[in-house]
Design a protein around this motif. Sequence first.
Motif: not given
Length: 527
Positions: A116-120
């Motif tokens: 995904g875009k904000s997995d971190i």
Amino acid sequence: MSSALNFSDIPSLRQKLGPLTGDIAPVTTPIMFKSPRCFHKPPAKSFQHRLSQEALSRGSATLKTAGTELNADVISLATGRPAPEYFPFLNMTLDFPQSSNFTEDDQNSSLSETIGKSDIKTNKASYDLAISLNYGYSAGSEQLIRFFTEHVDVVRNPPYSDWQCSLTAGTTSALDSVFRTLCNRGHYIMTEAYTYSAALEAARPFGIRSIGVQMDEEGMVPAHLDNLLSGWDVSERGASKPFLLYIIPTGQNPTGTTQSLQRRKDIYAVAEKHDLYIIEDEPYYFLQFQTQKTEVYANSDQPPRSDPKLVETFLNNLIPSYLSLDVSGRVLRLDSTSKILAPGLRCSWMTGSADIISRFLYLHDATIVSPSGLSQLALHTLLDGVWGHEGFVKWLLYLRDEYTQRRNITLESCSKYLPRNICSWSVPEAGMFHWIKVDWRVHSLAAAYSKADYVAGNIILKTEDRIYSTALKKGVLCCKGSAFRAGGVQGCEIYFRVTYATASLPQIEEAIARFGMAIKEEFEVGV
Ligand code: PLP
């Protein structure tokens, strides 16, 4: 701590060294990921005296340097990095074959990964689209530098302390950087007599000329390299003594030769004597076949799959690379993902002394910036996430077995369809290429010409061209050997390079049969 390092040591090493930053383009050096054993070794020698005028006039990029001041308490009004909410990519889903077994059937039981875009931020993953799609650090993402640093540490164990890895946008791009960083217009470089044509073509526009060194069944002949350098006459050649050695030690393109360990040591000794800097171009390293010179499995061509030491045995039996012999830090090793994963990734890695790698990073700032973020993310997801280090090596082993089969079919077809009084070859011990010598001396016209006529009158080139065209008319495309000839090498022989990389097994046999017909037609042998 013992000096041995295995892939099984990596998780605890990671724990000791701490987590990744998860930031955009953090300045990353492999020092952050190297095992303690690296730091007990002596440092590399400096090769700053080999830098080109271009490299000497290049420094770090001002905007990139400003970016290094960022930390969690600082709001950036500095670099023009778009906010991730403006990246129109929300998720990426990729399916990968699992590393338990890589037979073609089992590739159907794939493993699906969605990034995904904000997995971190949400602690779901260590790398995500927000980071990978932003501007990256010139050596590559911390996620992938960590993976390749660990890989190099375990597999290569360079004998000096300050080695570094950097990502490249593929070896072709790295070679362009090499010539710009280490050579000036008018320089000569030393190469194998027949070498990767794209490397020569990359060097030529920079005004760099090549000198081909004689080859035998094990590739470059060290005594000839030594002779050429020892006898170098600056006024006669109109150029300073060469110091760059470009070499393809394993499954050489185009000749398919592989240097033994002793050959590598002998060439390295010549490099030490003449203070050469070695570019080790090794895309075929892991495709070393099972022969007497690598390994033989009891009663079988294939390694026993259930062997718990499969990965270790495979790695231990590979001929060491120059990087592993490099006590001085005079080797830049270029690894490529093109032949072992996918060429369209345009994301590979190189290893050399920090002294020299830093110069490549300055150049990256002004050229590629970094390899594509999507490629880095895809690679990281596969290598670090799905397969892990051991799974990656198991894939390499699977590929090696596949190419062994392809090589074997090629050899069997050559024995079946090529006239042995005209065509000869050595058995390729690695890689994707088979090098076929065609003996013009048995041509009906040969009696009318001397060898000198043949060379001077370009009769060799014309004969080569006719065979090439006839083969094409019969439906097989091969490469002419003359396309790979380095500077100063007399064209006294006719060679063709065939590759078993692409065609299916039945097609390989059919193609060699067609090539055989073209040879017989040229030499007026009954078909
Ligand atoms: N170096 C050698 C010796 C090759 O044979 C090839 C491709 O055929 C390359 C480099 C190209 O590598 P890359 O795709 O990483 O640019």
